[in-house]
Design an enzyme around this catalytic site. Structure first.
Site, PDB file in Angstrom:
ATOM      1  N   GLU A  68      -2.721  -7.252   7.168  1.00  0.00           N
ATOM      2  CA  GLU A  68      -1.367  -7.187   7.719  1.00  0.00           C
ATOM      3  C   GLU A  68      -1.257  -8.043   8.982  1.00  0.00           C
ATOM      4  OE1 GLU A  68       1.648  -7.146   7.439  1.00  0.00           O
ATOM      5  OE2 GLU A  68       2.363  -5.089   7.380  1.00  0.00           O
TER       6      GLU A  68
ATOM      7  N   HIS B  12       0.819  -1.220   0.000  1.00  0.00           N
ATOM      8  CA  HIS B  12       0.000   0.000   0.000  1.00  0.00           C
ATOM      9  C   HIS B  12       0.851   1.268   0.000  1.00  0.00           C
ATOM     10  CE1 HIS B  12       1.036   0.729   4.187  1.00  0.00           C
ATOM     11  NE2 HIS B  12       0.868  -0.568   4.379  1.00  0.00           N
TER      12      HIS B  12
END
Length: 188
Positions: free
Chosen positions: A81, A8
């Site tokens: 994550e 990201h």
């Protein structure tokens, strides 16, 4: 099939060197700008994606949206994550000093297990054969997949660095075999 794993764009916590883990921190202005610049770079390189997958966390979803506007984004929890548990929000340097998993957090083995389950299903999906797939996710997820492919033991999980924000790792899957073509490619 080619798989493009992208970390990201930047968040304020990236800039502050804080562990984000499962805290849903959005992209900052620079992170959105990097994602838009990556989209332009990919377009210039002739890259277009047949399918887009993303972590449910907004920083990954927004990166995917900026890279592939108007395309369906398939959200998958397994791309989330790693959880740093009680350490989320603290300085990232604590990871190198403490045994993992962090208190209340997730082990690198658990992360790798769910990430590899996702990758295996994606590769086995007949609708994905011969396609270009974008996967918008996080640094530790990409690291866990690369470690598995390279055969690196879990004890070395926190050695080295993670991909740059919007860095792209390119994998090729053919005949049940996964090959790393390039790591941490920057299109911006």
């Amino acid at each position: 099939m080619k798989l493009y794993l992208i970390r990201h764009g930047e968040t304020d916590w990236n800039r502050q060197k804080r562990l984000q883990g499962n805290v849903d921190i959005p992209l900052n202005e620079n992170g959105a700008a990097i994602a838009r610049a990556t989209a332009l770079g990919m377009e210039k390189a002739g890259l277009h994606f047949d399918r887009v997958y993303s972590s449910p966390l907004s920083r990954a979803r927004e990166t995917a949206r900026l890279l592939c506007p108007g395309q369906e984004i398939r959200v998958d929890e397994r791309l989330r994550e790693i959880s740093f548990g009680d350490l989320e929000g603290t300085n990232y340097q604590v990871v190198a000093q403490l045994p993992m998993p962090a208190p209340g957090g997730e082990s690198s083995r658990a992360l790798q297990s769910r990430a590899m389950e996702f990758l295996g299903e994606t590769i086995a999906d007949p609708e994905n054969q011969g396609k270009k797939i974008l996967i918008s996710t996080h640094g530790a997820v990409i690291r866990s997949l690369l470690m598995y492919i390279k055969g690196i033991p879990h004890e070395e999980f926190w050695q080295g660095s993670v991909s740059k924000n919007c860095g792209v790792t390119i994998l090729e899957a053919q005949g049940g075999r996964i090959t790393i073509k390039e790591e941490n490619v920057v299109f911006y």
